[in-house]
Design an enzyme around this catalytic site. Structure first.
Site, PDB file in Angstrom:
ATOM      1  N   GLU A 114      -2.959  13.240  40.615  1.00 64.98           N
ATOM      2  CA  GLU A 114      -3.110  13.804  39.200  1.00 64.98           C
ATOM      3  C   GLU A 114      -4.258  14.123  39.206  1.00 64.98           C
ATOM      4  O   GLU A 114      -5.142  13.283  38.711  1.00 64.98           O
ATOM      5  CB  GLU A 114      -2.438  12.734  38.071  1.00 64.98           C
ATOM      6  CG  GLU A 114      -2.092  13.262  36.819  1.00 64.98           C
ATOM      7  CD  GLU A 114      -2.099  12.209  35.875  1.00 64.98           C
ATOM      8  OE1 GLU A 114      -2.498  11.196  35.945  1.00 64.98           O
ATOM      9  OE2 GLU A 114      -1.414  12.844  34.850  1.00 64.98           O
ATOM     10  N   HIS A 126      -9.112  10.205  32.263  1.00 65.17           N
ATOM     11  CA  HIS A 126      -9.732  10.714  33.801  1.00 65.17           C
ATOM     12  C   HIS A 126     -11.350  11.077  33.660  1.00 65.17           C
ATOM     13  O   HIS A 126     -11.600  11.554  32.800  1.00 65.17           O
ATOM     14  CB  HIS A 126      -9.056  11.951  34.158  1.00 65.17           C
ATOM     15  CG  HIS A 126      -7.505  12.061  34.666  1.00 65.17           C
ATOM     16  ND1 HIS A 126      -7.007  12.675  35.879  1.00 65.17           N
ATOM     17  CD2 HIS A 126      -6.648  11.410  34.153  1.00 65.17           C
ATOM     18  CE1 HIS A 126      -5.784  12.277  35.859  1.00 65.17           C
ATOM     19  NE2 HIS A 126      -5.379  11.528  34.905  1.00 65.17           N
ATOM     20  N   HIS A 199       3.865  14.884  32.241  1.00 68.90           N
ATOM     21  CA  HIS A 199       3.821  14.193  30.715  1.00 68.90           C
ATOM     22  C   HIS A 199       3.645  14.944  29.575  1.00 68.90           C
ATOM     23  O   HIS A 199       2.670  15.084  28.879  1.00 68.90           O
ATOM     24  CB  HIS A 199       2.817  12.914  30.518  1.00 68.90           C
ATOM     25  CG  HIS A 199       1.618  12.963  31.221  1.00 68.90           C
ATOM     26  ND1 HIS A 199       0.703  14.039  30.686  1.00 68.90           N
ATOM     27  CD2 HIS A 199       0.906  12.165  31.979  1.00 68.90           C
ATOM     28  CE1 HIS A 199      -0.571  13.766  31.270  1.00 68.90           C
ATOM     29  NE2 HIS A 199      -0.478  12.795  32.143  1.00 68.90           N
ATOM     30  N   ALA A 203      -1.996  15.386  26.950  1.00 59.02           N
ATOM     31  CA  ALA A 203      -3.301  15.903  27.947  1.00 59.02           C
ATOM     32  C   ALA A 203      -2.870  17.256  28.055  1.00 59.02           C
ATOM     33  O   ALA A 203      -2.947  18.051  29.324  1.00 59.02           O
ATOM     34  CB  ALA A 203      -3.512  15.277  29.203  1.00 59.02           C
ATOM     35  N   ARG A 210       1.337  30.305  16.711  1.00 57.37           N
ATOM     36  CA  ARG A 210       1.104  31.708  17.423  1.00 57.37           C
ATOM     37  C   ARG A 210       0.763  31.151  18.820  1.00 57.37           C
ATOM     38  O   ARG A 210       0.434  32.301  19.641  1.00 57.37           O
ATOM     39  CB  ARG A 210       0.177  32.474  16.722  1.00 57.37           C
ATOM     40  CG  ARG A 210       0.749  33.111  15.598  1.00 57.37           C
ATOM     41  CD  ARG A 210      -0.205  33.875  14.709  1.00 57.37           C
ATOM     42  NE  ARG A 210      -1.248  32.882  14.037  1.00 57.37           N
ATOM     43  CZ  ARG A 210      -1.161  32.175  12.894  1.00 57.37           C
ATOM     44  NH1 ARG A 210       0.172  32.070  12.425  1.00 57.37           N
ATOM     45  NH2 ARG A 210      -1.704  31.408  12.601  1.00 57.37           N
ATOM     46  N   ASP A 256       4.508   6.598  34.171  1.00 60.53           N
ATOM     47  CA  ASP A 256       2.926   6.610  34.236  1.00 60.53           C
ATOM     48  C   ASP A 256       2.345   5.326  34.283  1.00 60.53           C
ATOM     49  O   ASP A 256       1.437   5.065  33.437  1.00 60.53           O
ATOM     50  CB  ASP A 256       2.447   7.673  33.100  1.00 60.53           C
ATOM     51  CG  ASP A 256       0.928   7.904  33.306  1.00 60.53           C
ATOM     52  OD1 ASP A 256       0.324   7.564  34.397  1.00 60.53           O
ATOM     53  OD2 ASP A 256       0.460   8.574  32.153  1.00 60.53           O
TER      54      ASP A 256
END
Ligand code: ZN
Length: 362
Positions: A114, A126, A199, A203, A210, A256
């Site tokens: 990931e 992260h 997921h 994130a 729009r 996760d």
């Protein structure tokens, strides 16, 4: 061996009757039985597991994988992808070298990287200093370091689509995630063969009137499977319901999960990032969600509570993730398929788990 069940999930349908297992495979379904009870489901497949039962897969050795695997089996997971978040190359290389390759129970379907080719705008927890723009040479070194089966990347980054092509040539699943992609950028990635997103709604660029972003594009693209963390924390109930109403039948449940899953509250680390788990919710020092502590069978029950049928919820934990992992044989109990089985009672409590036809809980 007869399983003594009342029905079996075969390609998304509950087939009444008992199941015969022989030589590690499903020999027959729909067998007449006077007193069969409960359901046999294909074993659950979890595409995203950072750690489990006190074990963080970064730094885990054979014993660590064994302990985590035991906990995963207790939650019905018979196959999974140990997942490594964005980290310095040396750490990723070292972690990949420890990923078990053969014969483990639960099965290890290769590793899910990931990152590190993710958006600086959508890092979640992260670490920013280990994030990289797409870099073919680095990707080649990571692929050479261990059994990588799945890569989450941000498709809008310069050079990302070339990496998609390389990964597809190598048979590695590519998933869009930790991404600021617009809907147009997401559609370009889907056109290049990316068929899943990591997921959903977490994130990624928020859905807007729009600019529906990656989430909107994924929800309306009929051959894209959306990976969903259904822990009651990562998504508001109506957001989860929206996903299911739009994309039911192409949702893959993922946990996760982190080391705190199946253990309890306290202080933990993922890849050196420290976080605190309170009431089962993991957050880092900035209060950003850091993975979940949900168990796959609980995610299945959560999906049923949201209005999914039992067959659809079980398929979301088995057939759909198995398809994304390139192992459709693991997501069905059709005769001839491998006997990775979760046996459940009518309250969806796990009663027995088989891997390759052998009892996996003791
Ligand atoms: Zn993530």
């Amino acid at each position: 061996m007869r399983l003594g069940v009342g029905a079996a999930l075969v390609d998304g349908t509950l087939v009444p009757g008992d199941v015969e297992v022989a030589d590690g495979k499903i020999a027959a379904v729909g067998l007449e039985s006077a007193n069969g009870a409960g359901i046999a489901s294909p074993g659950f497949v979890d595409l995203q597991v950072n750690g489990f039962a006190g074990v963080d897969f970064f730094g885990a050795d054979t014993d660590g994988y064994g302990r985590a695997g035991k906990g995963l089996l207790e939650c019905g997971v018979t196959s999974y992808q140990p997942t490594f978040i964005t980290s310095p190359e040396e750490q990723l290389v070292a972690a990949l070298a420890e990923v078990p390759v053969n014969g483990a129970a639960p099965r290890v379907l290769g590793a899910h990287l990931e990152g590190p080719f993710i958006s600086p705008e959508r890092l979640g927890t992260h670490p920013a200093d280990a994030r990289r723009d797409p870099d073919r040479a680095l990707l080649e070194r990571l692929l050479a370091a261990g059994p990588v089966s799945h890569v989450t990347l941000a498709p809008e980054l310069p050079g990302a689509l070339e990496l998609v092509e390389l990964l597809r040539e190598r048979g590695v699943t590519v998933s869009c995630g930790h991404s600021d992609a617009t809907a147009a950028e997401a559609r370009e990635a889907f056109a290049r063969g990316v068929k899943t997103v990591t997921h959903i709604f977490n994130a990624m660029r928020p859905f807007a009137a729009r600019e529906p972003g990656l989430a909107g594009a994924a929800l309306v693209t009929s051959d894209v499977v959306v990976q969903l963390i259904l822990d009651g924390v990562h998504l508001a109930e109506d957001t989860a319901r929206l996903v299911w109403q739009v994309a039911g039948g192409r949702v893959a449940l993922v946990t996760d999960a982190i080391a705190a899953a199946h253990v309890g509250d306290g202080a933990y680390t993922i890849a050196g990032v420290e976080f605190e788990v309170e009431d089962g919710v993991a957050r880092n020092a900035d209060r950003v969600l850091a993975g979940s502590t949900v168990c796959m069978i609980d995610a299945v029950r959560n999906l049923v509570a949201l209005g999914a049928s039992v067959e659809a919820a079980l398929s979301a934990a088995s057939a759909l993730p198995a398809q994304i992992a390139g192992r459709p044989d693991l997501g069905t109990l059709a005769p001839g398929s491998v006997a990775d089985v979760v046996m459940l009672d009518d309250s969806l409590e796990i009663r027995r788990v088989l891997v390759r036809g052998e009892d996996a809980l003791d």
